[in-house]
Design an enzyme around this catalytic site. Structure first.
Site, PDB file in Angstrom:
ATOM      1  N   GLY A 206     -40.734  32.419  20.797  1.00 27.20           N
ATOM      2  CA  GLY A 206     -39.914  31.393  20.136  1.00 27.20           C
ATOM      3  C   GLY A 206     -38.540  31.919  19.815  1.00 27.20           C
ATOM      4  O   GLY A 206     -38.132  32.971  20.302  1.00 27.20           O
ATOM      5  N   ASN A 207     -37.808  31.185  19.017  1.00 21.39           N
ATOM      6  CA  ASN A 207     -36.484  31.650  18.595  1.00 21.39           C
ATOM      7  C   ASN A 207     -36.217  31.201  17.163  1.00 21.39           C
ATOM      8  O   ASN A 207     -37.026  30.508  16.563  1.00 21.39           O
ATOM      9  CB  ASN A 207     -35.399  31.152  19.564  1.00 21.39           C
ATOM     10  CG  ASN A 207     -35.349  29.641  19.635  1.00 21.39           C
ATOM     11  OD1 ASN A 207     -35.055  28.981  18.641  1.00 21.39           O
ATOM     12  ND2 ASN A 207     -35.667  29.084  20.796  1.00 21.39           N
ATOM     13  N   ARG A 208     -35.066  31.608  16.633  1.00 28.02           N
ATOM     14  CA  ARG A 208     -34.799  31.410  15.208  1.00 28.02           C
ATOM     15  C   ARG A 208     -34.220  30.042  14.848  1.00 28.02           C
ATOM     16  O   ARG A 208     -33.843  29.818  13.705  1.00 28.02           O
ATOM     17  CB  ARG A 208     -33.779  32.447  14.729  1.00 28.02           C
ATOM     18  CG  ARG A 208     -34.293  33.842  14.641  1.00 28.02           C
ATOM     19  CD  ARG A 208     -33.148  34.701  14.120  1.00 28.02           C
ATOM     20  NE  ARG A 208     -33.345  36.102  14.387  1.00 28.02           N
ATOM     21  CZ  ARG A 208     -34.027  36.908  13.576  1.00 28.02           C
ATOM     22  NH1 ARG A 208     -34.555  36.449  12.469  1.00 28.02           N
ATOM     23  NH2 ARG A 208     -34.151  38.184  13.886  1.00 28.02           N
ATOM     24  N   SER A 209     -34.084  29.151  15.797  1.00 29.00           N
ATOM     25  CA  SER A 209     -33.438  27.873  15.476  1.00 29.00           C
ATOM     26  C   SER A 209     -34.204  27.125  14.386  1.00 29.00           C
ATOM     27  O   SER A 209     -35.422  26.995  14.453  1.00 29.00           O
ATOM     28  CB  SER A 209     -33.374  27.007  16.739  1.00 29.00           C
ATOM     29  OG  SER A 209     -32.887  25.738  16.400  1.00 29.00           O
ATOM     30  N   ALA A 273     -32.316  24.811  20.770  1.00 24.09           N
ATOM     31  CA  ALA A 273     -32.278  26.150  21.365  1.00 24.09           C
ATOM     32  C   ALA A 273     -33.441  26.213  22.350  1.00 24.09           C
ATOM     33  O   ALA A 273     -34.603  26.315  21.950  1.00 24.09           O
ATOM     34  CB  ALA A 273     -32.416  27.208  20.279  1.00 24.09           C
TER      35      ALA A 273
END
Ligand code: CTP
Length: 410
Positions: A206-209, A273
């Site tokens: 995943g990512n930090r968005s 994102a």
């Protein structure tokens, strides 16, 4: 035209005398309705002399004229300046304790609020919610000006200049009859949050968005009158009321939802994102750690570039109708080029109409409440900067989009 000028109880009431002058000199018939509190700053005699009309703030004066109903009914426009935090709250909750609030409830024409208050009051969640409520009902609420306030401090909260209020009022009057919010009748699709690419039933990349920017954009587009479809990947914040929410998990799901929605959208904003890569294989069962095997290796494959596909697959009809596709870029500069140079190259590569560029470092943008962006356009107009809270930045982006759309359809 008949204008009701409501005056709230703030020190900026003194500036409203100039606004009244602008209205009367332009030939308008103005009835001033001051609140009780405002008369502690400017007395009713001033308003009577400047407007040439009787002034009252009570529903019990001239009862035989039924002013509490008549004024709002007959007005072509109601302007409230300064719109204090108290007046915005009363208007948002439909209170009717005095002549001005009665008039606001009875108004048939457009209503314009010109706020003025201390910065903290303007930024308080209660005031933000009240402003949002009023805008969602079609009222025009101006942004206060920034600068020196009554005390030693400064920030957003100053009454906009009388000329700015006057211009906004005239714009509303001219549009009357078919008065419309800038995105009325438009469909806006916005992707938000971060995609999650599964490795197995319990793990993902995943990512930090946080989704805050996309949600703020959805609110701004909704308040500008659009019908909004929010393609929500993983978000830390709830989706706003009054928008259609389509939940997605992976880049491939988002791609399908975005291409589907784009066919019926005037605007598509890709603020999500999107993971550029996904695991080549997704295990149906949880990947076990076993001491007798080598360290696992994850092979990644490229995800499609959704933004680019949206541009490539734009239908001829959508192109002819001036559909706008808006990308976001999180960029860092390096020794090879600065942020803007990289962003300009990305705009050309992806072919979208507008690119909103965030300058990112590890502590910037993701999950933060404030933001600073540059909006690049493929039509070649000058880069436009916008900064402030994510709400303010989103409003600026939506204003720019409205401008581009309405320019195209002229
Ligand atoms: N985007 C997309 N599909 C992808 C990756 C990104 O639609 N697979 C969109 C994002 O939603 C955003 C824009 O493309 O609107 C820019 O994303 P960014 O990650 O900054 O650009 P990349 O294409 O990943 O470029 P690079 O990593 O080379 O900077």
């Amino acid at each position: 035209m008949r204008i009701v000028l409501g005056v709230g109880g703030g020190i900026a009431a003194y500036k409203v005398a100039s606004l009244l002058r602008l209205f009367t000199e332009a030939g308008h018939d103005v009835t001033v309705v001051p609140t009780e509190a405002s008369t502690r700053f400017i007395g009713t005699a001033t308003w009577e002399a400047l407007s040439g009309n009787p002034v009252s703030n009570s529903v019990f004066d001239d009862v035989h004229l039924v002013n509490h109903v008549r004024l709002g009914h007959e007005a072509d426009l109601v302007v409230v300046a300064p719109a204090t935090a108290d007046l915005l709250a009363k208007a948002a909750t439909g209170q009717a304790g005095d002549l001005l609030t009665n008039t606001l409830l009875m108004a048939h024409g457009p209503v314009l609020f010109a706020p003025a208050m201390h910065t903290e009051m303007w930024q308080h969640a209660a005031t933000r919610a009240n402003v949002e409520t009023l805008r969602s009902r079609g009222a025009a609420v101006l942004e206060p000006a920034s600068g020196r306030l009554t005390g030693a401090d400064s920030g957003p909260g100053r009454l906009p200049e009388p000329q700015v209020i006057f211009d906004a009022a005239m714009a509303l009057l001219q549009g009357q009859g078919d008065y419309q919010l800038p995105l009325a009748g438009r469909t806006v699709t916005i992707s938000a949050g971060g995609t999650r690419e599964p490795l197995d039933p319990v793990r993902f990349l995943g990512n930090r968005s946080s989704g805050k920017q996309g949600v703020a954009l959805a609110v701004a587009a909704r308040n500008a009158g659009a019908s909004v479809r929010l393609l929500a990947a993983h978000m830390d914040v709830p989706p706003p009321a009054g928008v259609e929410v389509v939940r997605v998990e992976t880049a491939l799901e988002l791609r399908e939802a975005a291409l589907h929605a784009a066919a019926v959208s005037d605007v598509v904003i890709m603020s999500a994102a999107v993971a550029d890569f996904r695991p080549a294989e997704v295990s149906d069962t949880k990947i076990k750690k076993r001491d007798d095997t080598a360290d696992p290796v994850i092979t990644l494959v490229r995800n499609p570039d959704i933004l680019q596909e949206l541009v490539e697959q734009r239908t001829a009809g959508a192109a002819a109708a001036g559909q706008l596709i808006v990308g976001f870029a999180a960029e860092t500069g390096d020794s090879q080029g600065d942020v803007l140079a990289y962003a300009e190259a990305k705009l050309q590569r992806k072919g979208c109409d507008l690119l909103v560029v965030n300058h990112v470092g590890t502590d910037k943008v993701f999950g933060q409440d404030s933001n600073s962006v540059v909006i690049l356009s493929r039509s070649g107009s000058e880069p436009q900067e916008a900064s402030g809270t994510k709400t303010e930045v989103s409003e600026a982006i939506i204003r720019r989009i409205s401008f581009e759309l309405n320019r195209v359809s002229l």
